[in-house]
Every structure is written in structure tokens, then in C-alpha cells.
Design a protein around this motif. Structure first.
Motif, PDB file in Angstrom:
ATOM      1  N   SER A 143       0.782  -1.175   0.105  1.00 39.39           N
ATOM      2  CA  SER A 143      -0.051  -0.002  -0.173  1.00 39.39           C
ATOM      3  C   SER A 143       0.707   1.426  -0.043  1.00 39.39           C
ATOM      4  O   SER A 143       0.524   2.293  -0.362  1.00 39.39           O
ATOM      5  N   VAL A 144       2.067   1.178   0.626  1.00 39.10           N
ATOM      6  CA  VAL A 144       2.972   2.456   0.636  1.00 39.10           C
ATOM      7  C   VAL A 144       3.663   2.417  -0.881  1.00 39.10           C
ATOM      8  O   VAL A 144       3.957   3.765  -1.244  1.00 39.10           O
ATOM      9  N   LEU A 145       3.659   1.474  -1.683  1.00 32.67           N
ATOM     10  CA  LEU A 145       4.405   1.790  -2.987  1.00 32.67           C
ATOM     11  C   LEU A 145       3.271   1.750  -3.870  1.00 32.67           C
ATOM     12  O   LEU A 145       3.751   2.717  -5.012  1.00 32.67           O
ATOM     13  N   GLY A 146       2.240   1.330  -4.225  1.00 27.08           N
ATOM     14  CA  GLY A 146       1.517   1.638  -5.204  1.00 27.08           C
ATOM     15  C   GLY A 146       0.119   0.796  -5.268  1.00 27.08           C
ATOM     16  O   GLY A 146      -0.152   0.224  -4.102  1.00 27.08           O
ATOM     17  N   GLY A 147      -0.708   0.756  -6.496  1.00 28.79           N
ATOM     18  CA  GLY A 147      -1.750  -0.039  -6.647  1.00 28.79           C
ATOM     19  C   GLY A 147      -1.348  -1.488  -7.338  1.00 28.79           C
ATOM     20  O   GLY A 147      -0.516  -1.759  -8.118  1.00 28.79           O
ATOM     21  N   PHE A 148      -2.193  -2.416  -7.010  1.00 28.89           N
ATOM     22  CA  PHE A 148      -1.978  -3.809  -7.495  1.00 28.89           C
ATOM     23  C   PHE A 148      -2.055  -3.993  -9.117  1.00 28.89           C
ATOM     24  O   PHE A 148      -2.886  -3.303  -9.519  1.00 28.89           O
ATOM     25  N   LEU A 149      -1.382  -4.619  -9.580  1.00 29.82           N
ATOM     26  CA  LEU A 149      -0.964  -4.974 -10.908  1.00 29.82           C
ATOM     27  C   LEU A 149      -2.227  -5.723 -11.281  1.00 29.82           C
ATOM     28  O   LEU A 149      -2.077  -7.053 -10.717  1.00 29.82           O
ATOM     29  N   PRO A 150      -3.189  -5.535 -12.309  1.00 34.80           N
ATOM     30  CA  PRO A 150      -4.297  -6.715 -12.621  1.00 34.80           C
ATOM     31  C   PRO A 150      -3.557  -8.011 -12.919  1.00 34.80           C
ATOM     32  O   PRO A 150      -2.739  -7.901 -14.143  1.00 34.80           O
ATOM     33  N   GLY A 151      -4.290  -8.919 -12.299  1.00 31.55           N
ATOM     34  CA  GLY A 151      -3.594 -10.366 -12.699  1.00 31.55           C
ATOM     35  C   GLY A 151      -2.537 -10.749 -11.604  1.00 31.55           C
ATOM     36  O   GLY A 151      -2.231 -12.016 -11.628  1.00 31.55           O
ATOM     37  N   SER A 152      -1.838  -9.748 -10.960  1.00 32.33           N
ATOM     38  CA  SER A 152      -1.187  -9.941  -9.694  1.00 32.33           C
ATOM     39  C   SER A 152      -1.548  -9.482  -8.383  1.00 32.33           C
ATOM     40  O   SER A 152      -0.765  -8.929  -7.708  1.00 32.33           O
ATOM     41  N   GLU A 153      -2.620  -9.468  -8.246  1.00 38.37           N
ATOM     42  CA  GLU A 153      -3.151  -9.292  -7.031  1.00 38.37           C
ATOM     43  C   GLU A 153      -2.581 -10.094  -5.825  1.00 38.37           C
ATOM     44  O   GLU A 153      -2.170 -11.327  -5.993  1.00 38.37           O
ATOM     45  N   PRO A 154      -2.680  -9.640  -4.551  1.00 37.61           N
ATOM     46  CA  PRO A 154      -1.962 -10.493  -3.405  1.00 37.61           C
ATOM     47  C   PRO A 154      -2.608 -11.859  -3.448  1.00 37.61           C
ATOM     48  O   PRO A 154      -3.737 -12.039  -3.618  1.00 37.61           O
ATOM     49  N   ARG A 155      -1.742 -12.891  -3.169  1.00 38.95           N
ATOM     50  CA  ARG A 155      -2.169 -14.242  -3.259  1.00 38.95           C
ATOM     51  C   ARG A 155      -1.163 -15.043  -2.525  1.00 38.95           C
ATOM     52  O   ARG A 155       0.011 -14.600  -2.650  1.00 38.95           O
ATOM     53  N   PHE A 156      -1.211 -16.096  -2.176  1.00 41.07           N
ATOM     54  CA  PHE A 156      -0.190 -17.190  -1.846  1.00 41.07           C
ATOM     55  C   PHE A 156       0.029 -18.143  -3.344  1.00 41.07           C
ATOM     56  O   PHE A 156      -1.048 -18.494  -3.852  1.00 41.07           O
ATOM     57  N   VAL A 157       1.368 -18.514  -3.595  1.00 36.93           N
ATOM     58  CA  VAL A 157       1.854 -19.111  -4.431  1.00 36.93           C
ATOM     59  C   VAL A 157       1.595 -20.541  -4.203  1.00 36.93           C
ATOM     60  O   VAL A 157       1.431 -20.915  -3.336  1.00 36.93           O
ATOM     61  N   ALA A 158       1.425 -21.505  -5.413  1.00 33.84           N
ATOM     62  CA  ALA A 158       1.346 -22.909  -5.122  1.00 33.84           C
ATOM     63  C   ALA A 158       2.589 -23.354  -4.261  1.00 33.84           C
ATOM     64  O   ALA A 158       3.595 -22.934  -4.350  1.00 33.84           O
ATOM     65  N   PRO A 159       2.069 -24.449  -3.512  1.00 33.42           N
ATOM     66  CA  PRO A 159       3.174 -25.109  -2.745  1.00 33.42           C
ATOM     67  C   PRO A 159       4.280 -25.521  -3.543  1.00 33.42           C
ATOM     68  O   PRO A 159       4.122 -26.239  -4.324  1.00 33.42           O
ATOM     69  N   GLY A 160       5.529 -25.151  -2.830  1.00 30.71           N
ATOM     70  CA  GLY A 160       6.650 -25.811  -3.539  1.00 30.71           C
ATOM     71  C   GLY A 160       7.252 -24.748  -4.546  1.00 30.71           C
ATOM     72  O   GLY A 160       8.225 -24.957  -4.884  1.00 30.71           O
ATOM     73  N   LEU A 161       6.645 -23.662  -4.763  1.00 34.55           N
ATOM     74  CA  LEU A 161       6.896 -22.676  -5.878  1.00 34.55           C
ATOM     75  C   LEU A 161       8.300 -22.046  -5.619  1.00 34.55           C
ATOM     76  O   LEU A 161       9.149 -21.647  -6.420  1.00 34.55           O
ATOM     77  N   PRO A 162       8.523 -21.751  -4.215  1.00 39.76           N
ATOM     78  CA  PRO A 162       9.760 -21.160  -3.869  1.00 39.76           C
ATOM     79  C   PRO A 162      11.035 -22.125  -4.230  1.00 39.76           C
ATOM     80  O   PRO A 162      12.344 -21.476  -4.545  1.00 39.76           O
ATOM     81  N   LEU A 163      10.866 -23.525  -4.282  1.00 33.13           N
ATOM     82  CA  LEU A 163      11.776 -24.284  -4.778  1.00 33.13           C
ATOM     83  C   LEU A 163      13.067 -24.077  -3.557  1.00 33.13           C
ATOM     84  O   LEU A 163      14.480 -24.346  -4.139  1.00 33.13           O
ATOM     85  N   HIS A 164      12.647 -23.910  -2.195  1.00 35.02           N
ATOM     86  CA  HIS A 164      13.746 -23.985  -1.212  1.00 35.02           C
ATOM     87  C   HIS A 164      13.424 -25.172  -0.319  1.00 35.02           C
ATOM     88  O   HIS A 164      13.358 -24.866   1.148  1.00 35.02           O
TER      89      HIS A 164
END
Length: 547
Positions: free
Chosen positions: A461-482
Motif C-alpha cells: 500500500s505504501v508503494l502503489g496499486g496492484f497490477l491486474p492479474g498479480s493481486e495478493p495471493r499465496f503461490v502454489a506450494p513448492g514454488l519457492p524451490l527452497h
């Protein structure tokens, strides 16, 4: 019968940064090392970062397809949904009569509710380091670092790992966007105190002196250092000799280790069974010591295939939940660039070259790379930057200079119940035992990740407005590859796979390297810590403890 026998002081499986840290330490001490990788050589310098190409530095979004092409999903549950638009005359069968049949490498043993859907590996010389983000923070001394090593040991090993990876924090200081993001977040998160306030993200990268608009990203070749200048041999291996020590490194791309053969008493590895994938030729490798550094999935897979079973093998699996969004800069932040005297010369020069460009950000302005470290009241690692990922694409009609990625990496409590197992009947593309994941979050883990999402929204909220299609979400489990913990370090052979020198319990000459050795919770990128532990283990190989 093997087509040939290779002999070495140490045999290393895996050519990523961890395998290369073993190799460099051992070769520069005079050892003859043989290293293999199941994947091909993808650059003139073995294991170089592919993002160093001019086109990807000028447009990082083009690198997304490179990442996608190098990731191989590990466990895909069966999908029996019919293709209803298939031509009626095409072949089909009654699935109720063939319930055990699966297609396209799907895993019939995988419960989709307990899967790490996006977990993947890279097969290629250099491993994940051919396309990684190069983030190399030190782990938090209380929340993330293991107390199996002293603070003095950690500091010395981290310093050595930072040298090998060429970790820096100053490569983006000259970026307009970096300064704007850093200062906006610093003004918001005033409650954070040193050293856990808003900071520059530690990266394995160096800004080029011949063209300051470009950088050189570290890959596995960076870890090899002078050993990365190798000669092609007649058998398609790569060879380099270290004149100072008399040691040597021979690298064999597209060679797969199928099994480690133990002595009858099980206390040593006698040899490794390897196959040259380009010729389908079996090879025997004999060595004084064996190192497996194939990553947090392929390393325990090889141990399982070799019947090096330990109670903790594949257990205590830890993977970081990640919240993600992309924002487009606030109008006020962009307008502030024009009014800021620090940027006047660069902005004026930019408009002189591009008088029709309304955006006061030079076209070659480096992306931001800002970090909020893990803290005891904030158990998550925060990266505010721009990079290519196989998710979070950018619409073509949005100026990419105005977009910033926010990725918050969480941590969970390691539990023996979170694990991976390896099939006795199903196999992957390389004929190795198929991995199956069994992974869930506890109620406490879920509550912590909800707090993490709220914290990311505060920053966004400090930096800007959300890019359409990339609104806040949790990514699929395993996606960090960590993934970490699957062959974890410890002092108890019942709850760990290796000792504090990364040697497998009960096997005198078998050592493991990689994120899989890290024993506890972590939210920060694990590569630096894994390289540090590899250095410690390599030193143990060179100076074994008295019997």
C-alpha cells in the motif's frame, strides 16, 4: 559390465553451487575430483548464469520462458478428467477397467491434497544456479541458524561462502527505483531496528565496470573461480588442472548416478554406478570419498535407490509458504523522482534522449533490490524487487519500469510427518524412484502466514496499486524451490541423516551437501547457508577426525 572405470580422490554428484564449493575446496587442496551432472552443459563456462545475456538484462521478463523451460515438475497426481472435445473416432478406453494406468509421467501414489504441486528441479550443469535470483542473505542467528555450530564458526563459514558466491549489497545503490522503494519502506517501517530494518538485499552479483547499466550474476562457475576455465576432452568431459596444488577437476555432463554400492558391512561406499546418458553406457566410479549434492529431492532419492536408508531420510521436509503481488508505482512516488535533486542529471539526460517518454525513469535504470530481514517479531523474509519468475507475468501495455514485485517468504515448524517418500514401483524420467510428497501446515503455521500476508499488504500500500492479474495471493506450494531438511544435520542418528560435518551416519566416506542438510526452520534464501556448510564438510574430508 561397466564400459570403463573412473578413479578419483573424491566423486561429486551434482554441479550446482554446493557441488562446486566441494570441488573447489578439494581441488585447491590437491585432490583429484570427478564431478557429474545428469543435465547438459548450457554455456561455454560450466554453470554460468544464463541471465547474463544482454537481451535478458535489457528485458528481464523475457527470461521467464528460460526458467519455465528448465524446471521439471516432480510429482503430478493422476488426472482422469476426459477430453470431451476429442474427435469421437479417436482411440479411447474404459478407464474403469484400467484403474492403475496413468499417462504422461503422472504419479498414482500422490495425494493432491498433500502435494507440493509446483516443486521442481533443474537438470543441467550449474543446476538451479543457471537461473536463480542470486539472493544470499545470512540466516537469522536465532530463528534460522542451527545451534550445532557456534557463532564464530557460522561467521567464518559465511564469510568464505560470500567470497565464493561474490555476495554484495551495493550493486543497486545507483538505481533511481531502488532508492525510491528503499526510502518509502523505511519511512513506513520505522519500528524496525538495526540490523532488521529495511536494507539492501544481499545478492551474488557485481555491477560491470565496462557498462554500469549491466551486471554479472553469479552462477556455479563463480564458485569454481579459476577452475571454471576447462578444456574439452575426447570423451566429451571437461578437465582443468590446478597448477598450484597439483589437483584436478573432471566434469562429466549428462551422466547420471543410479546407485552407490556399499561394502558388505555397509560402512563405506565402494563405488558408484553411473550411466553416460548420451551413449547409454554404464560406468563404475571408484573414490576415497563420495559427495552427493543433487538438491533436496534428488539427493535423498539417490540414497533411497542405494538402500542407504536412515529413519529421518526424506522427513522433516520444510518448504516456505510465499505470498506474492505486483504493484504499479503510486503517482506521487513517480512525481517525486522529477523533483529530487539527486536524480536531476540522470532524468534530464533521459528526457534529452527520449523527449516523448513521460516516465522520469531512465530506460536502463536498474531494478530495485530491497530487503526486510527475518525478525523475531516478524518471522518472514521480504524481497521487494523485479525479477523473472515462472509466475507473475507482466501485461504488455504496462510500462515495466513502474512495476515492483513483492515476495514474502514464510517459515514453518519442521515436523517428521512432513516428508517425501520414494516409490518401489514407479519411476521418473531418468528411471529413478518416483518421489511422493506428504506435506501439510499446522494451525499455528497457517495463522503465521496470515500475519505475513497482512504485513505484505502494508508494504504494498505504501508503494502503489496492484497490477491486474498479480493481486495478493499465496503461490502454489513448492514454488519457492527452497526445500530443506530432507537429509538434515544433527547429533542423533534417529532424527537426522548426517552429522555436523554432513557425513551420513554409519557410512565413513559418504557426505551430503545442499539445502537438504539444513536442519531447522528458515524463511531466507538457503543457498548461502548450504554453501557454507559444504565448505565445512569439504574441510572435514581433507582433515578427517581421528578414529
Amino acid at each position: 559390465m561397466p564400459s570403463k572405470t573412473l578413479r578419483a580422490d573424491t566423486f561429486v554428484v551434482g554441479s550446482g553451487p554446493v557441488g562446486c564449493a566441494f570441488a573447489r575446496t578439494l581441488v585447491q587442496a590437491g585432490q583429484h575430483v570427478v564431478m557429474i551432472d545428469a543435465g547438459p552443459l548450457m554455456s561455454p563456462r560450466p554453470g554460468a548464469h544464463l541471465k547474463n545475456s544482454y537481451q535478458y538484462q535489457r528485458n528481464v521478463d523475457l527470461f521467464t520462458s528460460v526458467i519455465q523451460g528448465h524446471l521439471h515438475l516432480l510429482s503430478v497426481p493422476p488426472n482422469d478428467r476426459p477430453e470431451v472435445t476429442l474427435d469421437p473416432s479417436a482411440y479411447r478406453f474404459d478407464r474403469s477397467r484400467f484403474k492403475g494406468f496413468v499417462t504422461d509421467g503422472q504419479n498414482p501414489e500422490q495425494d493432491p491434497q498433500r502435494n507440493l504441486d509446483a516443486e521442481a528441479v533443474t537438470y543441467g550443469v550449474g543446476g538451479m544456479a543457471t537461473h536463480w535470483t542470486c539472493a544470499t542473505p545470512r540466516h537469522h542467528p536465532v530463528l534460522e541458524r542451527s545451534d550445532l555450530l557456534t557463532a564464530v564458526e557460522w561467521n567464518e563459514l559465511y564469510q568464505e561462502a560470500e567470497k565464493l558466491l561474490n555476495t554484495r549489497t551495493d550493486a543497486y545503490d545507483m538505481s533511481v527505483r531502488h532508492r525510491v522503494v528503499h526510502e518509502a519502506l523505511s519511512e513506513e517501517f520505522t519500528e524496525l531496528r538495526d540490523p532488521y530494518q529495511v536494507r539492501n538485499l544481499p545478492l551474488a552479483v557485481e555491477r560491470r565496470t565496462d557498462d554500469p547499466s549491466m551486471v554479472h550474476w553469479s552462477g556455479a562457475d563463480t564458485v569454481l573461480g579459476p577452475l571454471a576455465i576447462m578444456n574439452l576432452e575426447e570423451d566429451c568431459s571437461l578437465l582443468v588442472r590446478d597448477e598450484a596444488s597439483g589437483g584436478s577437476l573432471t566434469l562429466y555432463p549428462e551422466h547420471l548416478c543410479r546407485r552407490l554400492a556399499l561394502t558388505p558391512d555397509g560402512e563405506r561406499v565402494e563405488y558408484a554406478e553411473v550411466v553416460d546418458l548420451t551413449r547409454s553406457a554404464p560406468i563404475r566410479v571408484e573414490a576415497g570419498n563420495f559427495v552427493v549434492a543433487g538438491g533436496a529431492v534428488l539427493t535423498p532419492q539417490l540414497l533411497s535407490a542405494s538402500r542407504v536408508d536412515r529413519p529421518a531420510l526424506g522427513r522433516y521436509l520444510h518448504e516456505q509458504p510465499v505470498s506474492f503481488c505486483q504493484i504499479v508505482f503510486h503517482q506521487a512516488l513517480v512525481d517525486s523522482i522529477t523533483a529530487d535533486e539527486r536524480f536531476t542529471d540522470r532524468v534530464n539526460e533521459h528526457h534529452k534522449r527520449n523527449p516523448e517518454d513521460p516516465v522520469p525513469i531512465p530506460e536502463d535504470d536498474p531494478e530495485p533490490n530491497v530487503w526486510i530481514p527475518v525478525g523475531e517479531q516478524r518471522p518472514w523474509h521480504c524481497q521487494i524487487h523485479r525479477d523473472a519468475f515462472h509466475y507473475g507475468g507482466v501485461p504488455p501495455n504496462v510500462d515495466s519500469r513502474l512495476i515492483v514485485d513483492l515476495r514474502w517468504f514464510g517459515m514453518i515448524e519442521p515436523r517428521a510427518e512432513n516428508r517425501m517418500t520414494f516409490s518401489g514401483c514407479c519411476h521418473d524420467t531418468f528411471g529413478m524412484p518416483q518421489v511422493t510428497f506428504d506435506f501439510t501446515l499446522t494451525p499455528e503455521d497457517r495463522a503465521t502466514q496470515h500475519r505475513m500476508m497482512r504485513d505484505m499488504l502494508r508494504a504494498a500500500s505504501v508503494l502503489g496499486g496492484f497490477l491486474p492479474g498479480s493481486e495478493p495471493r499465496f503461490v502454489a506450494p513448492g514454488l519457492p524451490l527452497h526445500i530443506t531438511g530432507t537429509t538434515r544435520m544433527g547429533t542423533d542418528s534417529q532424527t537426522s541423516v548426517v552429522d555436523t560435518d554432513s557425513r551420513v551416519w554409519g557410512v565413513d566416506n559418504l557426505y551430503l551437501g545442499g539445502n537438504n542438510v539444513i536442519p531447522g526452520s528458515n524463511a531466507s534464501n538457503p543457498t548461502l547457508t548450504s554453501v557454507a556448510l559444504a565448505v565445512k564438510s569439504a574441510r572435514r574430508i581433507l582433515s578427517p577426525a581421528p578414529a
